[in-house]
Design an enzyme around this catalytic site. Sequence first.
Site, short mmCIF file in Angstrom:
data_model
loop_
_atom_site.label_atom_id
_atom_site.label_comp_id
_atom_site.label_asym_id
_atom_site.label_seq_id
_atom_site.Cartn_x
_atom_site.Cartn_y
_atom_site.Cartn_z
N ARG A 1 105.15 -96.75 60.51
CA ARG A 1 104.81 -96.13 61.80
C ARG A 1 105.98 -96.24 62.76
O ARG A 1 106.29 -95.32 63.52
CB ARG A 1 103.58 -96.81 62.41
N SER B 1 93.68 -95.88 53.75
CA SER B 1 92.63 -96.58 54.52
C SER B 1 91.48 -95.62 54.79
O SER B 1 91.60 -94.41 54.57
CB SER B 1 93.21 -97.08 55.85
N HIS C 1 98.50 -109.09 53.15
CA HIS C 1 98.31 -108.02 54.14
C HIS C 1 99.19 -108.34 55.34
O HIS C 1 99.77 -109.41 55.44
CB HIS C 1 96.83 -107.94 54.54
N SER D 1 104.34 -106.32 57.60
CA SER D 1 105.47 -105.61 58.21
C SER D 1 106.37 -106.61 58.92
O SER D 1 105.91 -107.65 59.42
CB SER D 1 104.97 -104.56 59.21
N ASP E 1 92.51 -99.04 50.73
CA ASP E 1 92.88 -100.17 51.60
C ASP E 1 91.68 -100.53 52.49
O ASP E 1 91.15 -99.67 53.20
CB ASP E 1 94.08 -99.73 52.46
N HIS E 2 91.25 -101.77 52.42
CA HIS E 2 90.14 -102.27 53.25
C HIS E 2 88.85 -101.48 53.10
O HIS E 2 88.23 -101.07 54.12
CB HIS E 2 90.55 -102.32 54.74
N ARG F 1 109.99 -79.15 61.94
CA ARG F 1 110.82 -79.57 60.80
C ARG F 1 112.03 -80.36 61.27
O ARG F 1 112.55 -81.19 60.54
CB ARG F 1 111.27 -78.34 60.00
N ASN G 1 101.56 -105.55 51.65
CA ASN G 1 101.07 -104.38 52.39
C ASN G 1 101.93 -104.07 53.62
O ASN G 1 102.13 -104.93 54.48
CB ASN G 1 99.64 -104.64 52.87
N LYS H 1 102.46 -109.90 65.71
CA LYS H 1 101.89 -110.87 64.79
C LYS H 1 102.04 -112.31 65.25
O LYS H 1 101.25 -113.17 64.92
CB LYS H 1 102.55 -110.71 63.42
P1 13P Z 1 101.02 -104.23 58.75
O1 13P Z 1 100.26 -103.87 59.97
O2 13P Z 1 101.76 -105.52 58.90
O3 13P Z 1 101.94 -103.14 58.28
O4 13P Z 1 99.97 -104.47 57.56
C1 13P Z 1 99.38 -103.38 56.89
C2 13P Z 1 98.25 -103.79 56.02
O5 13P Z 1 97.97 -104.95 55.78
C3 13P Z 1 97.44 -102.71 55.42
O6 13P Z 1 96.34 -103.20 54.72
O1 G3H Z 2 95.48 -102.66 57.47
C1 G3H Z 2 95.36 -101.60 58.02
C2 G3H Z 2 96.29 -100.48 57.89
O2 G3H Z 2 97.37 -100.66 58.75
C3 G3H Z 2 95.57 -99.18 58.07
O3 G3H Z 2 95.37 -98.90 59.40
O4 G3H Z 2 92.97 -98.20 59.58
O5 G3H Z 2 94.66 -97.47 61.28
O6 G3H Z 2 94.70 -96.52 58.97
P1 G3H Z 2 94.35 -97.71 59.84
ZN ZN Z 3 95.44 -104.93 55.57
#
Ligand code: 13P
Ligand code: G3H
Ligand code: ZN
Length: 340
Positions: A268, A49, A218, A221, A82-83, A289, A262, A191
């Site tokens: 996390r 991202s 997207h 999770s 990503d995005h 470690r 995605n 969500k």
């Molecule tokens: P989640 O927040 O559901 O893991 O989605 C991640 C995502 O869409 C990254 O582009």
């Molecule tokens: O869709 C978004 C991803 O979870 C990336 O998140 O912009 O905090 O890295 P971030």
């Molecule tokens: Zn996304």
Amino acid sequence: MLMTTKPMFDLAYAGSFGVGAFNVNNMEITQGIIEACAAEKSPCILQISKGARKYANIRFLRKIIEACVEEYPGVPIAIHCDHGDTLDLIQNCIDDGYTSVMIDGSHHPYEENVKLSKQAVDLAHAAGVVVEAELGMLGGIEEDVVGLNAEEYAKNIEKFLTDPVQAQDFAHRTGIDSLAVAIGTSHGAYKFKHEAVLAFDRIEKIMKTCPGLPLVMHGSSSVPKEFIDLVNKYGGNMPNAMGVPEAQIAKAVREYGVCKVNIDTDLRLALTAKIREVFATKPAEFDPRNYLGPARTAIVEMVKRKLHMLNSAGKADAVIAEWKRQGEPMPGYYKTAAAV
Ligand code: 13P
Ligand code: G3H
Ligand code: ZN
């Protein structure tokens, strides 16, 4: 082996599996993902991202991914933006050796989204890089991915889902390689408020208006309860977290044209739950470690679980064979890819 997502999606669409696109932000996360993919012989998409580029410095992330490619030649790997939100960023990603980019114009008015996405396709295709774009609106808020707030999204969800007729026009006018669709998912750990359901009827309609177009989910999770319980048990505070049920994702990749899924939040959670556990149960521990190591192992286990859900375990050899069969996407592609 480094490649675009094309051979992955061609096989995924026809073969009832999905490719996991996992967000990478540091060494331990990346190592955990790739170790799981190697163990399960699965293709994967390592996605970066804008926030990750900023956090880790892209030169460091590139070197970590380069090490993955060298260390695990049997794993098909795509490097994905990503995005991406601007053409400058897309160009930087192409220059950095990404093999796939997402241009996310979903927050713009439709015609602007079409224009921006088409420009990104022109830039990327000229370098042998494939493009994902988004139509419809996802909820949830991430650091650099600003969606709608949960309340607003829940109230108007029907309006924000991807319109199948518009999707056909969009794909036709932009020439994109895959389409991120809004089908009820959202980013982050919160969500759904009540019942978690995906709009399978929408996916079905989009598949009719856009036959053969790989679809991307997207916000996919699952926010497994056992990880939320661990986080909360060891001092966290994440009440009412809820994700997409794994059975629904499994259905989307096996029975529908969803080729890319995605996942960031679950990584996390795995990392955070384990680090919290070590800190809570071994308060004298201060060797990184000894908490980042177990956290990396937790990522390996989480990703293995995902690869089975996606039915992509065991598909690596077939994807590599397909990539070789399809040949170089365009003259000079490997020169760009070698930059990574
Ligand atoms: P989640 O927040 O559901 O893991 O989605 C991640 C995502 O869409 C990254 O582009
Ligand atoms: O869709 C978004 C991803 O979870 C990336 O998140 O912009 O905090 O890295 P971030
Ligand atoms: Zn996304």
